[in-house]
Write an enzyme that holds these catalytic residues in place. Sequence first.
Site, short mmCIF file in Angstrom:
data_model
loop_
_atom_site.label_atom_id
_atom_site.label_comp_id
_atom_site.label_asym_id
_atom_site.label_seq_id
_atom_site.Cartn_x
_atom_site.Cartn_y
_atom_site.Cartn_z
N HIS A 1 -5.01 -0.98 4.19
CA HIS A 1 -5.17 -1.04 2.73
C HIS A 1 -6.50 -1.61 2.28
CE1 HIS A 1 -0.91 -0.20 1.67
NE2 HIS A 1 -0.67 -0.78 2.83
N LYS B 1 -4.85 -6.12 -13.06
CA LYS B 1 -4.88 -6.08 -11.60
C LYS B 1 -5.30 -7.46 -11.14
CE LYS B 1 -8.02 -2.71 -12.00
NZ LYS B 1 -7.58 -1.66 -11.12
N ARG B 2 -5.21 -7.70 -9.82
CA ARG B 2 -5.69 -8.99 -9.31
C ARG B 2 -7.14 -9.21 -9.72
NH1 ARG B 2 -2.16 -12.23 -6.10
NH2 ARG B 2 -4.06 -13.37 -5.65
N LYS C 1 -13.35 -5.81 -8.08
CA LYS C 1 -12.69 -5.07 -9.17
C LYS C 1 -13.48 -5.20 -10.48
CE LYS C 1 -8.10 -5.76 -7.08
NZ LYS C 1 -7.51 -4.44 -6.83
N THR D 1 -3.17 1.98 -7.56
CA THR D 1 -1.94 2.68 -7.94
C THR D 1 -1.73 2.51 -9.45
OG1 THR D 1 -0.79 0.69 -7.21
CG2 THR D 1 -0.68 2.60 -5.76
N LYS E 1 -0.53 5.12 -12.65
CA LYS E 1 0.48 4.84 -13.68
C LYS E 1 -0.11 5.08 -15.07
CE LYS E 1 2.26 1.42 -10.50
NZ LYS E 1 2.13 0.01 -10.06
C1 F58 Z 1 -4.17 -2.92 -2.18
N1 F58 Z 1 -4.24 -4.06 -1.33
C2 F58 Z 1 -5.50 -2.24 -2.36
N2 F58 Z 1 -3.64 -6.19 -0.73
O1 F58 Z 1 -6.46 -3.17 -2.83
C3 F58 Z 1 -5.33 -1.12 -3.38
O2 F58 Z 1 -6.52 -0.40 -3.51
C4 F58 Z 1 -4.23 -0.19 -2.91
O3 F58 Z 1 -3.93 0.75 -3.90
C5 F58 Z 1 -2.97 -0.96 -2.59
O4 F58 Z 1 -3.24 -1.99 -1.66
C6 F58 Z 1 -1.89 -0.08 -2.00
O5 F58 Z 1 -2.40 0.68 -0.97
C7 F58 Z 1 -3.51 -5.16 -1.60
O6 F58 Z 1 -2.76 -5.21 -2.56
C8 F58 Z 1 -3.08 -7.42 -0.88
O7 F58 Z 1 -2.51 -7.77 -1.89
C9 F58 Z 1 -3.21 -8.35 0.28
C10 F58 Z 1 -1.86 -8.92 0.62
C11 F58 Z 1 -1.96 -9.91 1.73
C12 F58 Z 1 -2.96 -10.96 1.46
C13 F58 Z 1 -4.31 -10.40 1.10
C14 F58 Z 1 -4.21 -9.41 -0.05
#
Ligand code: F58
Length: 789
Positions: free
Chosen positions: A346, A525-526, A531, A633, A637
């Site tokens: 990811h 988003k985060r 970003k 994602t 939406k």
């Molecule tokens: C996200 N990653 C990607 N990671 O940033 C986003 O582009 C993508 O659409 C999504 O995954 C699904 O494929 C993401 O959300 C985290 O939150 C990690 C979780 C574990 C700790 C570090 C951040």
Amino acid sequence: MADFRAEILRHLTYSLGKDPEHATTFDWRMALSFAVRDRIVERWIEATRASYRARAKRVYYLSIEFLIGRLLQDAITNLRLEDQAVGALHELGLDFETIVHDEPDAALGNGGLGRLAACFLESLSTLGVPAYGYGIRYEHGLFRQSFAGGRQMEDPETWLQQRNAWEFERPEAIFDIGFGGSVAEAGKQAVWTPDECVVAQAYDTPIIGWQGRWANTLRLWSAKPVQIFDLDRFNRGEFVAAAEPEALARTISRVLYPDDTTEVGKELRLKQEYFFTAASLRDLMRRFESEGHDLRTLPAKVAIQLNDTHPAIAGPELVRLLHDERGLEFDDAVEIARSCLSYTNHTLLPEALECWSEALMMRLLPRHFTLIERIDAAHAANHLRSKVKVVEQGEIKMGVLSFVMAHKVNGVSALHTELMKSTVFEDLHAAHPDRIVNQTNGVTPRRWLLSANPRLSDLITRTIGPDWVGDLEQLSQLESVAGDAAFLADFAAAKRANKVDLSNWLGSAHGLRVDPDAIFDVQIKRIHEYKRQHLNILEAIALWQAIRKNPDAGWTPRVKIFGGKAAPGYFFAKDIIRLINDVATVLNADPVTSSYLQVLFLPNYNVTMAERLIPASDLSEQISTAGKEASGTGNMKFALNGALTIGTLDGANVEIRERVGAENFFLFGMTAVQVDARRALRDHAGQAIAAEPRLFAALEAVRLGTFSPGEPGRHHGIVENISGPDYFLVASDFADYWRAQRDVDIAFADPEGWTRAAALNTARSGWFSSDRTIRGYNSDIWHAASLLD
Ligand code: F58
């Protein structure tokens, strides 16, 4: 309706022990949830039986996060119980909305990765593929965010303080999970004797698919002590020490993603990963063996998807189970494990690719460390040209381990998948050219359109019939009416009503007044530098300055809405939050400009808030530095709900633009290739600022303390970053972003043209259903049959 009302009342009496006269909102919500749950459980048990009867292959989705949000509305939608539930509550003198909004939002995830897992579970059930989601039952999900003086504050989240209506405790589904200790050789095999043990206990939540035809299980593990209580110590008066084993064991499932910047934090994180992975593998092996299959047929019955590297220890653990505990030859064990395992990447951000120190791995999982070394050596021997090692310079690279132990590795958008091949996994891709595949993300239309946006859903159903919900590509039938004035008027009316709802909620919940006719421009988003929320707020500052200079230039009113949390230890991200809040304070109080431009940062963004905001949005901000956002994602939406995107050619934006049409998408910025070239240029930020007076003036305003009166230095860190290293190229993309935003203004000033473009976004977003994504995983990776076909 009468029956359903009777069921609610029966649960109120017998499950809650309450008299209707004294029942609280909580009691009614629980009673309603139990009445709904009963219907789910019937299907769930049938589905489980059918899977055993068919001796079916099952998909096991291992994820350290499942960002499921609220479940009541979702379950009611999927069971098609809306009318009955609303009607029954009405007869009982209750308001459906109030009851539904009483449910806590289960925030067992950080962002996209966790929400994707939740959408996938729903789609797996909709498609009738036997599947389990495996994860951790965190006592506290993602922290609750508030602002004090514009700064992010964090408080523990308490979703389990009240009883959880959806889960079933499974006292019989328990496994001892060991850590540390020693390893003794016993012939070819080894015997690992851990010196620390916790119990993993299962809690099951049924996940019902569309129309209630199938239900799968989300099985979350909770950590419990092996020995509940040390009675001897208690009797000696050592009360705290007596409870210590319990406290220590429970730490493992206490919080989502604890701060891993300290050594202790790192150890806890690795323990969490092994804890849920080991329990899940033992559970699926038990199920497999209970059906009496030959071990060698494991890959025909079991597909294990690793959602990022957090469960990567599954590779060595499965080898250990097959080799040490069941006596298969090491090479056979590796081969069988690999045929079961697949891995989703990811992120390409180097700092997010997990590594564990050899010392920690050796201490916590000594047998696994040896197996990792053997896996590494075997891979090197079989692929002489591959130079990449799992263990290198005292570190274990979990991405490499995952790759080596998986038969398929997937990216989450087309661009991201190509970048995986040319960057982080270049060497491994050369050695295994068929291993990397693409599966562009998707979102479930049940939650993200049908349930979140009833007005638009009703319009779609009136126009093309109801079957789009289970077959989202049918939305393309809307294309034929996208030029039809009556349809467009209805489309615009639905959006406007959603915006009025949101405005009312902003008023009642946050005391904010906004104009529903303004552009609702949303970035949720985060918070992360890549970003680029700071690009967005700089544009807001520049726009404010331009309006002040010339207030009568016919500006298109705009409300910029931000939502998102920063990791507690990510100080730069927290600085961005504070800057946005400071800018909001000044802009919103400006009598000259505030009717044209407002900035809102809504605290505690979560799934529930997304469900509120997305249907009411006009403009979707997807402005990451190209090459950095794996997919996104949220972008899907928004498009599905008829918002237009302003975005870079990054992640799935590329595919969204291809589908909705370049003319219905506001593109700006450098491509991933141009980004790399630009970064190599000396003083790229300085040059960009010198060439763009608006950006210079915006940065100056921040630097001079316009938004932090009395403390001009407050935001110097951000100014210096953007003027100096500017790794994420905020300065270099600013001018084109400004240009694209002005194109947005012009387009929005033509309501018909805008609505047509919005309707085409909806009509052409059907491909972004997570049903399509799951079909892709199934045909390219898992090969599990649907039991509904
Ligand atoms: C996200 N990653 C990607 N990671 O940033 C986003 O582009 C993508 O659409 C999504 O995954 C699904 O494929 C993401 O959300 C985290 O939150 C990690 C979780 C574990 C700790 C570090 C951040």
